[in-house]
Design a protein around this motif. Sequence first.
Motif, short mmCIF file in Angstrom:
data_model
loop_
_atom_site.label_atom_id
_atom_site.label_comp_id
_atom_site.label_asym_id
_atom_site.label_seq_id
_atom_site.Cartn_x
_atom_site.Cartn_y
_atom_site.Cartn_z
N LEU A 3 22.14 24.40 9.21
CA LEU A 3 21.28 23.87 8.16
C LEU A 3 21.90 24.16 6.81
N SER A 4 21.96 23.15 5.96
CA SER A 4 22.53 23.34 4.63
C SER A 4 21.54 24.09 3.75
N ALA A 5 22.08 24.67 2.68
CA ALA A 5 21.24 25.38 1.72
C ALA A 5 20.21 24.43 1.10
N GLU A 6 20.64 23.20 0.85
CA GLU A 6 19.73 22.22 0.27
C GLU A 6 18.56 21.92 1.21
N THR A 7 18.89 21.77 2.49
CA THR A 7 17.83 21.52 3.48
C THR A 7 16.84 22.67 3.53
N LEU A 8 17.36 23.89 3.54
CA LEU A 8 16.48 25.06 3.59
C LEU A 8 15.61 25.16 2.35
N LEU A 9 16.18 24.84 1.18
CA LEU A 9 15.41 24.91 -0.07
C LEU A 9 14.27 23.89 -0.09
N ILE A 10 14.45 22.79 0.63
CA ILE A 10 13.39 21.78 0.70
C ILE A 10 12.42 22.10 1.83
N PHE A 11 12.97 22.46 2.99
CA PHE A 11 12.13 22.64 4.18
C PHE A 11 11.25 23.89 4.08
N ALA A 12 11.81 25.01 3.63
CA ALA A 12 11.05 26.27 3.62
C ALA A 12 9.77 26.17 2.79
N PRO A 13 9.80 25.66 1.55
CA PRO A 13 8.55 25.53 0.79
C PRO A 13 7.57 24.55 1.44
#
Length: 209
Positions: A3-13
Amino acid sequence: MLLSAETLLIFAPAALALNLTPGNDMLFCLGQGMKSGPKAGIAASFGITCGGVIHTLAAALGLAALLAAHPGAFEAIRWAGVAYLVWLAVKALRAPGIDLRAEDALRESPGAAFRQAVVVSLTNPKIVVFVLAFLPQFVDPSRGSPFLQFLLLGAILNGGGTLVNALVGGFAGVIGRRMAGRASLARAFQRLTGVIFLGLAARIALEQR
């Protein structure tokens, strides 16, 4: 990295926002905590998570698509869940008043609360359909195994849900145990729990597919 950092920054919130939204799982943990104390409320949160993990695996393996395509199977599971919640509600409403502060007087043991939560989660087919609709939006086949990405995203979603539901169930249990030393209050908590379970049953029964 799957998982990319961008994906995590969107998915986690987004996942946290979903976890914080009051729903059937949170209300079930609230009811168990009020009725049987903080240990049962926390155990219920782990039971919900266990069901969520199974739902995630089912969705990752494609079973959710099969379930969504066959209305009869969907409805059978949904109504089984409604019947189970009604049965739990009747148990709570008919149970005699007890002193919730006494360890040996708990209406449900943590183990029983866990098992009931697993059943409640598994008999809510909307969860697995939701997982199938939500998680794939964050899967990128170019970054590796979609199956493993699916499982990782599900772990993040379920992990946040466990924390939120455990806090809700545990807090409800602490408040309930402190206020329920009198038989009248204990009985009121039992009835409120029964009403919560009946409300959950009605909510599932009336939801549109």
